[in-house]
Design a protein around this motif. Structure first.
Motif, PDB file in Angstrom:
ATOM      1  N   PHE A   5       0.848  -1.209   0.000  1.00 14.64           N
ATOM      2  CA  PHE A   5       0.000   0.000   0.000  1.00 14.64           C
ATOM      3  C   PHE A   5       0.879   1.253   0.000  1.00 14.64           C
ATOM      4  N   VAL A   6       1.880   1.273   0.878  1.00 18.94           N
ATOM      5  CA  VAL A   6       2.776   2.433   0.949  1.00 18.94           C
ATOM      6  C   VAL A   6       3.506   2.614  -0.384  1.00 18.94           C
ATOM      7  N   ASP A  62       2.032   1.485  10.517  1.00 18.13           N
ATOM      8  CA  ASP A  62       3.025   1.122   9.501  1.00 18.13           C
ATOM      9  C   ASP A  62       2.912   2.019   8.268  1.00 18.13           C
ATOM     10  N   VAL A  63       1.676   2.326   7.879  1.00 14.00           N
ATOM     11  CA  VAL A  63       1.504   3.173   6.699  1.00 14.00           C
ATOM     12  C   VAL A  63       2.087   4.564   6.978  1.00 14.00           C
ATOM     13  N   CYS A  64       1.771   5.116   8.153  1.00 16.52           N
ATOM     14  CA  CYS A  64       2.329   6.434   8.507  1.00 16.52           C
ATOM     15  C   CYS A  64       3.841   6.386   8.529  1.00 16.52           C
ATOM     16  N   ASN A  65       4.395   5.408   9.212  1.00 13.06           N
ATOM     17  CA  ASN A  65       5.852   5.346   9.322  1.00 13.06           C
ATOM     18  C   ASN A  65       6.505   5.185   7.958  1.00 13.06           C
ATOM     19  N   GLY A  66       5.871   4.422   7.076  1.00  8.84           N
ATOM     20  CA  GLY A  66       6.388   4.276   5.717  1.00  8.84           C
ATOM     21  C   GLY A  66       6.417   5.621   5.000  1.00  8.84           C
ATOM     22  N   LEU A  67       5.315   6.382   5.102  1.00  9.30           N
ATOM     23  CA  LEU A  67       5.241   7.675   4.412  1.00  9.30           C
ATOM     24  C   LEU A  67       6.161   8.706   5.060  1.00  9.30           C
ATOM     25  N   LEU A  68       6.259   8.644   6.399  1.00  7.45           N
ATOM     26  CA  LEU A  68       7.140   9.591   7.097  1.00  7.45           C
ATOM     27  C   LEU A  68       8.594   9.329   6.721  1.00  7.45           C
ATOM     28  N   GLY A  69       8.925   8.053   6.549  1.00  7.29           N
ATOM     29  CA  GLY A  69      10.276   7.680   6.124  1.00  7.29           C
ATOM     30  C   GLY A  69      10.601   8.278   4.759  1.00  7.29           C
ATOM     31  N   ASP A  70       9.550   8.505   3.959  1.00  4.06           N
ATOM     32  CA  ASP A  70       9.731   9.139   2.651  1.00  4.06           C
ATOM     33  C   ASP A  70       9.511  10.647   2.744  1.00  4.06           C
ATOM     34  N   LYS A  71       9.509  11.155   3.990  1.00  2.00           N
ATOM     35  CA  LYS A  71       9.467  12.603   4.275  1.00  2.00           C
ATOM     36  C   LYS A  71       8.139  13.297   3.973  1.00  2.00           C
ATOM     37  N   ALA A  72       7.032  12.551   4.024  1.00  2.00           N
ATOM     38  CA  ALA A  72       5.731  13.185   3.823  1.00  2.00           C
ATOM     39  C   ALA A  72       5.324  13.976   5.065  1.00  2.00           C
ATOM     40  N   ASN A  73       4.412  14.937   4.874  1.00  2.00           N
ATOM     41  CA  ASN A  73       3.722  15.563   6.000  1.00  2.00           C
ATOM     42  C   ASN A  73       2.343  14.935   6.073  1.00  2.00           C
ATOM     43  N   ILE A  74       1.983  14.437   7.255  1.00  2.00           N
ATOM     44  CA  ILE A  74       0.716  13.711   7.343  1.00  2.00           C
ATOM     45  C   ILE A  74      -0.243  14.443   8.265  1.00  2.00           C
ATOM     46  N   CYS A  75      -1.493  14.548   7.813  1.00  2.00           N
ATOM     47  CA  CYS A  75      -2.525  15.126   8.672  1.00  2.00           C
ATOM     48  C   CYS A  75      -3.592  14.055   8.898  1.00  2.00           C
ATOM     49  N   ILE A  76      -3.802  13.701  10.155  1.00  2.00           N
ATOM     50  CA  ILE A  76      -4.639  12.537  10.479  1.00  2.00           C
ATOM     51  C   ILE A  76      -5.970  12.976  11.086  1.00  2.00           C
ATOM     52  N   TYR A  77      -7.032  12.328  10.643  1.00  2.00           N
ATOM     53  CA  TYR A  77      -8.316  12.503  11.326  1.00  2.00           C
ATOM     54  C   TYR A  77      -8.913  11.140  11.658  1.00  2.00           C
TER      55      TYR A  77
END
Ligand code: NAD
Ligand code: UDX
Length: 484
Positions: free
Chosen positions: A313-314, A351-366
């Motif tokens: 998915f990531v 895991d999805v967040c950590n995968g995206l954060l590892g690729d330097k994304a900014n994540i906004c969660i609701y």
């Protein structure tokens, strides 16, 4: 005068709390006291704001609390007075020492058993409610008997099959209640006593009695079978994407076979929750200890496919967005491991967040039920590196602070985002105004639906580029390099 049966439950968690509340509701002639070593938990159970979110739970607790349902930290007193002691403490995966990463950590269980042996002054039935390795009853029996001061203990295994989000329904109307006990006159009497408690509301033909080891193993086996179904449909979802088949159609057609059945066949980003992975690892460990490496490997593959599904998915997100999500805002809808719970234990969202954060994304969660604090703790948590490494490593607390924000609604979470990921199947996500969301986003605007909650065709008409697990791929993704 008939003596009122007294029940004490050690562990006021997701299982102990709701299970005892339902027993108290259905058995007005039984006194139920739930105790815990964490006083904050007990205080919450005694307050207006219960410590867990579970549909229908508030009403059940309100009806019995103070009547025949009590929550207390006075563990010794209530064990002392009880006829039946349920043990519903946590049994996580061991993180250190022998069997680390696989075996169940029975520290809490053992200390509970020693406490029971210490304070008991009358005969007791001790019920294993926690999920435990096969043969745990034997170990518990030894601790109790060697410390018993002449008191008679009967051990029963009574595993719990409730699922979070539907716990009250599941407890009101269980498919079965399973009670394992010793095949001795005292053992049979203890089984009968517990059976009478459940018989207040569960039809007799749904109360199964077995020997102790069958009851213990049935719980691990049931969770392994359930998780295996999800890994099976998820494995097929990858093939659907590669071939143009639609996983919902395939699952429907497969599930129409009465031998397979239609339930629990929803393809997803992978299963989460505190049970499936832990219990399969536990099963794998028991197989290895019993010299059955082939059986161990068979069940391990269920977890391997689950890890594959999360990283797939990531990878799909990153590769679709020109192979980089650095500094892009990604909105994440949902964080809990399934809808109708605030529980985030082993949620695939981590895991999805950590995968995206590892690729330097900014994540906004609701997420309607998960707090910012909880999310920050989960993302920075140093997960034990099982022997099935995912590539999705934890994120440093500093990076979490910098790259993650939490929003109180879906529209602000998605504002100015490049992509939206749906990771929990909350009902409210089905009725979002996606035209409004599209207008507020950067273009091209992407939706990655990890739960198949949106209609991809409708979203494409609005203008989105859509990825839905196991559904025919958008032309956009077909043009992108293959996902590893
Ligand atoms: P939990 O962590 O929510 O609750 C366990 C509670 O036990 C905690 O509040 C902890 O403080 C307390 N505790 C620990 N040691 C204690 C002691 N010596 N005396 C008194 N209290 C003590 O865990 P949970 O989700 O309720 O799970 C409990 C067990 O039930 C586990 O074995 C789990 O595998 C099993 N189970 C869970 C589910 C589920 O959906 N969560 C379903 C079926 C079975
Ligand atoms: C599970 C078992 O269902 C329950 O019987 C046992 O007592 C505890 O473990 P729980 O983990 O609370 O319950 O929820 P469950 O509904 O089983 O879902 C587990 C995970 O599988 C969730 O992440 C869910 O989203 C996922 N799932 C479930 C799928 O991906 N597809 C499905 O079809 C069903």
């Amino acid at each position: 005068l008939v003596k009122m049966v007294k029940i004490c439950c050690l562990g006021a968690g997701y299982v102990g709390g709701p299970t005892m509340a339902v027993i108290a509701l259905k058995c007005p002639d039984v006194e139920v006291v739930v105790v815990d070593i964490t006083s904050a938990r007990i205080n919450a159970w005694n307050s207006e704001q219960l410590p867990i979110y579970e549909p229908g739970l508030d009403d059940v607790v309100k009806e019995s609390r103070g009547r025949n349902l009590f929550f207390s930290t006075d563990i010794e007193k209530h064990i002392g007075e009880a006829d039946i002691v349920f043990v519903s403490v946590n049994t996580p995966t061991k993180t250190q020492g022998l069997g680390a990463g696989k075996a169940a950590d029975l520290t809490y269980w053992e200390s509970a058993a020693r406490m029971i042996a210490d304070v008991a002054k009358s005969d007791k039935i001790v019920v294993e409610k926690s999920t435990v390795p096969v043969k745990t009853a034997e170990a518990i029996e030894k601790i109790l008997i060697h410390n018993s001061k002449g008191i008679n203990f009967q051990i029963l295994s009574n595993p719990e099959f409730l699922a979070e989000g539907t716990a009250i329904q599941d407890l009101f109307n269980p498919d079965r209640v399973l009670i394992g006990g010793r095949d001795t006159p005292e053992g049979k009497k203890a089984v009968q006593t517990l059976k009478e408690v459940y018989a207040h509301w569960v039809p007799e033909d749904r109360i199964l009695t077995t020997n102790l080891w069958s009851a213990e193993l049935s719980k691990l086996a049931a969770n392994a079978f359930l998780a295996q179904r999800i890994s099976s449909v998820n494995a097929i979802s990858a093939l659907c994407e590669a071939t143009g088949a639609n996983v919902s159609e395939v699952a429907y057609a497969v599930g129409k076979d009465a031998r397979i059945g239609p339930k629990f066949l929803n393809a997803s980003i992978g299963f989460g929750g505190s049970c499936f992975q832990k219990d399969i690892l536990n099963l794998v460990y028991i197989c290895e200890c019993n010299g059955l490496p082939e059986v161990a490997q068979y069940w391990k593959s269920v977890i391997q496919i689950n890890d594959y599904q999360k990283s797939r998915f990531v990878n799909r997100i990153v590769s679709s967005m020109f192979n980089t999500v650095a500094n892009k805002k990604i909105a994440m809808l949902g964080f809990a491991f399934k809808k109708d719970t605030g529980d985030t234990r082993e949620t695939p969202a981590i895991d999805v967040c950590n995968g995206l954060l590892g690729d330097k994304a900014n994540i906004c969660i609701y997420d309607p039920q998960v707090t910012q604090d909880q999310i920050e703790r989960d993302l920075a948590m140093n997960k034990f590196d099982w022997d099935h490494p995912t590539h999705l490593q934890p994120t440093s607390p500093m990076a979490v602070k910098k790259q993650v924000t939490v929003s109180s609604d879906a529209y602000s979470a998605t504002k100015d985002a490049h992509g939206v990921c749906i990771v929990t199947e909350w009902d409210e996500f089905k009725t979002l105004d996606f035209t409004r969301i599209y207008e507020g986003m950067q273009k091209p605007a992407f939706v990655f639906d990890g739960r198949n909650v949106v209609n991809p065709e409708k979203l494409r008409q609005i203008g989105f580029i859509v990825y839905s697990i196991g559904k025919p791929l958008d032309l956009w993704m077909k043009d992108m390099p293959a996902v590893a």
